[in-house]
Design a protein around this motif. Structure first.
Motif, PDB file in Angstrom:
ATOM      1  N   ARG A  49       1.093   3.801  -3.060  1.00 32.78           N
ATOM      2  CA  ARG A  49       0.478   5.490  -2.785  1.00 32.78           C
ATOM      3  C   ARG A  49       1.687   6.592  -3.191  1.00 32.78           C
ATOM      4  O   ARG A  49       1.940   7.201  -3.458  1.00 32.78           O
ATOM      5  CB  ARG A  49       0.448   5.551  -1.332  1.00 32.78           C
ATOM      6  N   ASN A  50       2.743   5.996  -2.760  1.00 35.87           N
ATOM      7  CA  ASN A  50       4.526   7.246  -3.385  1.00 35.87           C
ATOM      8  C   ASN A  50       4.318   6.901  -4.874  1.00 35.87           C
ATOM      9  O   ASN A  50       5.127   8.157  -5.025  1.00 35.87           O
ATOM     10  CB  ASN A  50       5.554   6.313  -2.627  1.00 35.87           C
TER      11      ASN A  50
ATOM     12  N   LYS B 299       1.045  -1.233   0.434  1.00 36.64           N
ATOM     13  CA  LYS B 299      -0.076  -0.064  -0.163  1.00 36.64           C
ATOM     14  C   LYS B 299       1.545   1.246  -0.211  1.00 36.64           C
ATOM     15  O   LYS B 299       0.924   2.161  -0.452  1.00 36.64           O
ATOM     16  CB  LYS B 299      -0.872   0.043   1.468  1.00 36.64           C
ATOM     17  N   THR B 300       2.326   1.491   0.820  1.00 40.11           N
ATOM     18  CA  THR B 300       2.557   2.150   1.040  1.00 40.11           C
ATOM     19  C   THR B 300       3.965   2.692  -0.062  1.00 40.11           C
ATOM     20  O   THR B 300       3.783   4.037  -1.077  1.00 40.11           O
ATOM     21  CB  THR B 300       4.211   2.555   1.742  1.00 40.11           C
TER      22      THR B 300
END
Length: 65
Positions: A12-13, A8-9
């Motif tokens: 998102r990035n 998820k990180t």
């Protein structure tokens, strides 16, 4: 292994990076730093998965392991 939180990180990035590229090339705002904020954690995320000696060599530290 990547956990769901790691994935998820990462997504998102990468979206932040893509949004920064839109700002630079389509909206013609060269002073924007969103792409930098988006790609920096991706580099850090990949470095966090490396073994310690590889990181020490990459950053140029010498000495005992």
């Amino acid at each position: 292994m990547c956990t769901a939180s790691d994935l998820k990180t990462l997504v998102r990035n990468l979206l932040l990076f893509a949004f920064g590229l839109v700002h630079i090339f389509i909206l013609l705002w060269p002073g924007d730093i969103l792409h930098t904020y988006g790609i920096s954690p991706v580099n850090t995320f990949s470095a966090a998965k490396m073994p310690s000696p590889v990181i020490r060599i990459a950053v140029g530290k010498r000495g005992t392991w």
